[in-house]
Design a protein around this motif. Structure first.
Motif, PDB file in Angstrom:
ATOM      1  N   UNK A 125       0.788  -1.234   0.000  1.00 55.38           N
ATOM      2  CA  UNK A 125       0.000   0.000   0.000  1.00 55.38           C
ATOM      3  C   UNK A 125       0.823   1.288   0.000  1.00 55.38           C
ATOM      4  N   UNK A 126       2.036   1.351   0.590  1.00 54.24           N
ATOM      5  CA  UNK A 126       2.794   2.598   0.464  1.00 54.24           C
ATOM      6  C   UNK A 126       3.095   3.009  -0.971  1.00 54.24           C
ATOM      7  N   UNK A 127       2.947   2.095  -1.912  1.00 55.19           N
ATOM      8  CA  UNK A 127       3.144   2.450  -3.318  1.00 55.19           C
ATOM      9  C   UNK A 127       1.914   3.118  -3.924  1.00 55.19           C
ATOM     10  N   UNK A 128       0.912   3.407  -3.107  1.00 56.54           N
ATOM     11  CA  UNK A 128      -0.256   4.133  -3.612  1.00 56.54           C
ATOM     12  C   UNK A 128       0.144   5.491  -4.189  1.00 56.54           C
TER      13      UNK A 128
ATOM     14  N   UNK B 191      13.641  -4.560  -3.043  1.00 56.29           N
ATOM     15  CA  UNK B 191      13.054  -4.654  -1.711  1.00 56.29           C
ATOM     16  C   UNK B 191      11.562  -4.358  -1.718  1.00 56.29           C
ATOM     17  N   UNK B 192      11.099  -3.584  -2.684  1.00 51.02           N
ATOM     18  CA  UNK B 192       9.653  -3.421  -2.854  1.00 51.02           C
ATOM     19  C   UNK B 192       9.009  -4.755  -3.257  1.00 51.02           C
TER      20      UNK B 192
ATOM     21  N   UNK C  26      15.478   0.393   8.875  1.00 51.47           N
ATOM     22  CA  UNK C  26      14.451  -0.310   9.658  1.00 51.47           C
ATOM     23  C   UNK C  26      13.295  -0.805   8.784  1.00 51.47           C
ATOM     24  N   UNK C  27      12.956  -0.047   7.749  1.00 50.01           N
ATOM     25  CA  UNK C  27      11.885  -0.437   6.828  1.00 50.01           C
ATOM     26  C   UNK C  27      12.314  -0.016   5.427  1.00 50.01           C
ATOM     27  N   UNK C  28      13.011  -0.906   4.750  1.00 46.18           N
ATOM     28  CA  UNK C  28      13.673  -0.551   3.497  1.00 46.18           C
ATOM     29  C   UNK C  28      12.683  -0.301   2.366  1.00 46.18           C
ATOM     30  N   UNK C  29      11.591  -1.058   2.332  1.00 44.37           N
ATOM     31  CA  UNK C  29      10.605  -0.839   1.276  1.00 44.37           C
ATOM     32  C   UNK C  29       9.905   0.504   1.455  1.00 44.37           C
ATOM     33  N   UNK C  30       9.543   0.841   2.682  1.00 41.80           N
ATOM     34  CA  UNK C  30       8.888   2.131   2.932  1.00 41.80           C
ATOM     35  C   UNK C  30       9.815   3.287   2.573  1.00 41.80           C
TER      36      UNK C  30
END
Length: 356
Positions: A116-119, A188-189, A161-165
């Motif tokens: 969802x962060x890719x929205x 990583x996404x 800590x959160x590589x995709x975000x």
């Protein structure tokens, strides 16, 4: 069932089971003996004080499913799970291929459906991430330019800590699917998307879906603090275990009598990305794999290797080469720091050593 069809199926079965496959151990074939030129390059003396020159930690050659050459150096042994660096990207693509075969996603699906962060980047498709063509503005510089490096920030500082975000929060520089820009963030996404794709099975999925069916028992794959596999960098495998992944790809996704990866997934991995412009890298990008294919009017990246050669490649000289036409799988682990190692040179010497 008609006799002709029965005979055909019997012949297929015989062909599958007649091929050498590793069980707990790899079978051994006729070992190559003309190794002087190969070893003088791969295992040349190096000044470890200055880290200048080539340092090979492991070199393993498999032909037609059998070990024909194996040598280790330094602290690395046949039992050492070695850091693969960006070979992890190709490994994640292979894990995703199993999920694709389960019908859990399509290449044209919006990646935001699974992460969802890719929205904020709604046009990115799963295929775009696999091609390193998300259009996200990313700087893949390493220790030589750390202050402007997206990947150093992702792995070691504000993004770790959160590589995709961290990746998703970057702006865009191009329309998705239009331009290649190598990105550990894109990889990583994909690892973050896999969480939604497979659900509660995620923590075990690389093992149950891929590693255990291949007979890989001692792999390590680190996660970030959010529990997402670091698909860009942090998988560790022994040379013999990584060669199993190469053999799977060499045999078109088949492992013994099981089609572990769909053939169309393997074909996608090994198709050059149409938006690639030559001279951006040493090899041509496919779907998280690297190809020895001419692109944009340029010569093949590794001219002394056959055009069907493809590879998973990692920082400081890690390499898994696959040459299907020669039935070869080659694993090289290394600690090359000065940029002097050349893929083509090693492949040329391997081919000379194995050919009669």
């Amino acid at each position: 069932m008609c006799k002709g069809l029965s005979l055909f199926l019997l012949l297929i079965s015989f062909t599958v089971h007649a091929e050498p496959w590793p069980d707990e151990q790899w079978p051994t074939g006729q070992m190559i003996t003309d190794t002087e030129a190969l070893e003088s390059y791969a295992f040349a003396a190096r000044d470890d004080t200055t880290r200048q020159g080539i340092r090979t930690d492991a070199l393993l050659i498999i032909r037609d499913g059998q070990i024909i050459y194996e040598r280790y150096a330094g602290p690395t042994t046949a039992q050492t799970p070695h850091l693969t660096w960006s070979i992890s990207k190709s490994l994640m693509a292979t894990v995703l291929g199993v999920a694709y075969g389960e019908g859990l996603f399509k290449l044209e699906d919006p990646a935001a459906r699974f992460y969802t962060p890719l929205a904020q980047h709604p046009k990115i498709k799963v295929a775009d991430l696999l091609h390193w063509a998300s259009g996200i503005d990313w700087q893949e510089d390493y220790e030589y330019a750390p202050l402007k490096s997206s990947v150093v920030a992702m792995l070691y500082t504000r993004g770790h800590r959160d590589m995709a975000a961290f990746t998703a929060d970057h702006p865009t520089y191009a329309e998705p699917g239009q331009a290649f820009r190598y990105s550990s963030g894109d990889s990583n996404l994909l690892a973050a998307a896999l969480k939604t794709i497979v659900g509660p099975r995620y923590a075990d999925y690389p093992w149950t879906a891929l590693l255990e069916p291949l007979g890989i028992r001692h792999a390590v794959w680190e996660t970030d603090a959010s529990g997402t596999f670091v698909a860009s960098s942090y998988a560790y495998l022994t040379a013999r275990d990584l060669a199993r992944v190469g053999l799977l790809m060499a045999r078109d996704g088949r492992w013994k009598d099981r089609q572990l990866l769909p053939r169309d997934w393997v074909a996608f991995n090994l198709e050059p990305f149409a938006g690639y412009k030559a001279h951006q890298d040493e090899a041509v990008p496919g779907g998280q794999w690297w190809l020895n294919r001419p692109a944009d009017g340029a010569a093949a990246p590794w001219p002394d290797a056959p055009p069907d050669t493809f590879a998973a490649l990692g920082h400081w000289g890690q390499a898994l080469y696959v040459i299907p036409g020669e039935k070869l799988v080659i694993v090289r682990y290394a600690d090359d720091r000065d940029g002097s190692y050349r893929h083509n040179e090693l492949l040329k010497r391997v081919l000379k050593a194995v050919r009669p």
